[in-house]
Scaffold this motif. Structure first.
Motif, PDB file in Angstrom:
ATOM      1  N   LEU A 292       0.440 114.909  24.813  1.00 40.66           N
ATOM      2  CA  LEU A 292       0.104 116.310  25.039  1.00 40.66           C
ATOM      3  C   LEU A 292      -1.407 116.507  24.933  1.00 40.66           C
ATOM      4  O   LEU A 292      -2.065 115.884  24.110  1.00 40.66           O
ATOM      5  CB  LEU A 292       0.803 117.203  24.008  1.00 40.66           C
ATOM      6  N   LYS A 293      -1.926 117.384  25.800  1.00 41.92           N
ATOM      7  CA  LYS A 293      -3.349 117.694  25.796  1.00 41.92           C
ATOM      8  C   LYS A 293      -3.512 119.205  25.786  1.00 41.92           C
ATOM      9  O   LYS A 293      -2.849 119.918  26.557  1.00 41.92           O
ATOM     10  CB  LYS A 293      -3.997 117.103  27.057  1.00 41.92           C
ATOM     11  N   LEU A 294      -4.410 119.707  24.940  1.00 41.59           N
ATOM     12  CA  LEU A 294      -4.672 121.148  24.864  1.00 41.59           C
ATOM     13  C   LEU A 294      -5.396 121.588  26.124  1.00 41.59           C
ATOM     14  O   LEU A 294      -6.474 121.108  26.444  1.00 41.59           O
ATOM     15  CB  LEU A 294      -5.518 121.471  23.631  1.00 41.59           C
ATOM     16  N   GLU A 295      -4.764 122.508  26.880  1.00 43.71           N
ATOM     17  CA  GLU A 295      -5.350 123.013  28.126  1.00 43.71           C
ATOM     18  C   GLU A 295      -6.353 124.121  27.823  1.00 43.71           C
ATOM     19  O   GLU A 295      -7.529 123.977  28.085  1.00 43.71           O
ATOM     20  CB  GLU A 295      -4.259 123.585  29.040  1.00 43.71           C
ATOM     21  N   LYS A 296      -5.851 125.258  27.291  1.00 46.40           N
ATOM     22  CA  LYS A 296      -6.741 126.369  27.004  1.00 46.40           C
ATOM     23  C   LYS A 296      -6.098 127.308  25.995  1.00 46.40           C
ATOM     24  O   LYS A 296      -4.905 127.258  25.736  1.00 46.40           O
ATOM     25  CB  LYS A 296      -7.085 127.141  28.278  1.00 46.40           C
ATOM     26  N   THR A 297      -6.919 128.165  25.448  1.00 44.25           N
ATOM     27  CA  THR A 297      -6.481 129.200  24.511  1.00 44.25           C
ATOM     28  C   THR A 297      -6.685 130.531  25.197  1.00 44.25           C
ATOM     29  O   THR A 297      -7.745 130.814  25.749  1.00 44.25           O
ATOM     30  CB  THR A 297      -7.333 129.163  23.215  1.00 44.25           C
TER      31      THR A 297
ATOM     32  N   HIS B  75      -1.418 138.281  20.123  1.00 43.59           N
ATOM     33  CA  HIS B  75      -1.555 136.933  19.588  1.00 43.59           C
ATOM     34  C   HIS B  75      -2.205 136.012  20.616  1.00 43.59           C
ATOM     35  O   HIS B  75      -2.016 136.169  21.813  1.00 43.59           O
ATOM     36  CB  HIS B  75      -0.178 136.373  19.222  1.00 43.59           C
ATOM     37  N   LYS B  76      -2.929 135.044  20.106  1.00 47.56           N
ATOM     38  CA  LYS B  76      -3.497 134.055  21.007  1.00 47.56           C
ATOM     39  C   LYS B  76      -2.407 133.061  21.378  1.00 47.56           C
ATOM     40  O   LYS B  76      -1.502 132.788  20.601  1.00 47.56           O
ATOM     41  CB  LYS B  76      -4.692 133.362  20.370  1.00 47.56           C
TER      42      LYS B  76
ATOM     43  N   ARG C  37       2.376 127.807  22.947  1.00 51.46           N
ATOM     44  CA  ARG C  37       2.579 127.889  21.502  1.00 51.46           C
ATOM     45  C   ARG C  37       1.603 128.876  20.884  1.00 51.46           C
ATOM     46  O   ARG C  37       0.502 129.073  21.391  1.00 51.46           O
ATOM     47  CB  ARG C  37       2.367 126.513  20.827  1.00 51.46           C
ATOM     48  N   ARG C  38       2.007 129.482  19.759  1.00 52.78           N
ATOM     49  CA  ARG C  38       1.105 130.346  18.992  1.00 52.78           C
ATOM     50  C   ARG C  38       0.425 129.569  17.873  1.00 52.78           C
ATOM     51  O   ARG C  38      -0.601 129.975  17.374  1.00 52.78           O
ATOM     52  CB  ARG C  38       1.870 131.528  18.408  1.00 52.78           C
TER      53      ARG C  38
END
Length: 154
Positions: A146-151, A112-113, A128-129
């Motif tokens: 919250l800020k999206l860092e990376k996938t 899963h990513k 989180r998934r």
């Protein structure tokens, strides 16, 4: 290999290894996912996962057939046909049937990513998934944005 050839193979293995005839149907079932084969208690039929023949070859298929025939013959005779029964384990060692089959590579679960969110206030990382609506949700520790860092893949 077709169902007719599978039926003949099962009948041959039954007579050679068990000394008893196989009087029911054996066929391929493409919908089987987690198992190599299945013995049906009510109909006495045997279903085989064709993916095992495609990935692992004839030797693995013969092992699966022997395993299912152990269930079949013991159930017909009224003996212990379940995996935990002594009769089943003894018959499996006599005919050289495997207890488990090798896993199929094509049906192995994909990784899963993982989404990494970082709080802009306290720098706490959330893994989180599923995506988070950053306009609606905030950090549980400091109420920061919250800020999206990376996938990444696990």
């Amino acid at each position: 290999m077709e169902n007719v050839e599978l039926q003949k193979l099962v009948e041959d293995i039954s007579s050679e290894n068990f000394g008893k005839p196989f009087r029911h149907s054996a066929f391929f079932n493409k919908r089987l996912r987690t198992t190599g084969g299945r013995y049906m208690l009510r109909s006495h039929n045997i279903e085989i996962n064709i993916k095992y023949l495609e990935e692992h070859g004839m030797e693995e298929l013969i092992g699966i057939i022997k395993h299912e025939l152990c269930h079949y013959h013991l159930h017909i005779e009224g003996k212990g046909y379940k995996h935990r029964d002594k009769d089943f384990r003894e018959l499996m060692t006599q005919v050289g049937a495997p207890r488990h089959c090798n896993p199929i590579q094509s049906s192995m679960k994909k990784k899963h990513k993982t989404l990494l969110y970082r709080c802009t206030g306290c720098s706490l990382i959330y893994r989180r998934r599923r995506r988070i609506n950053t306009d609606r949700y905030v950090c549980g520790k400091c109420r920061g944005k919250l800020k999206l860092e990376k996938t990444s893949s696990e």
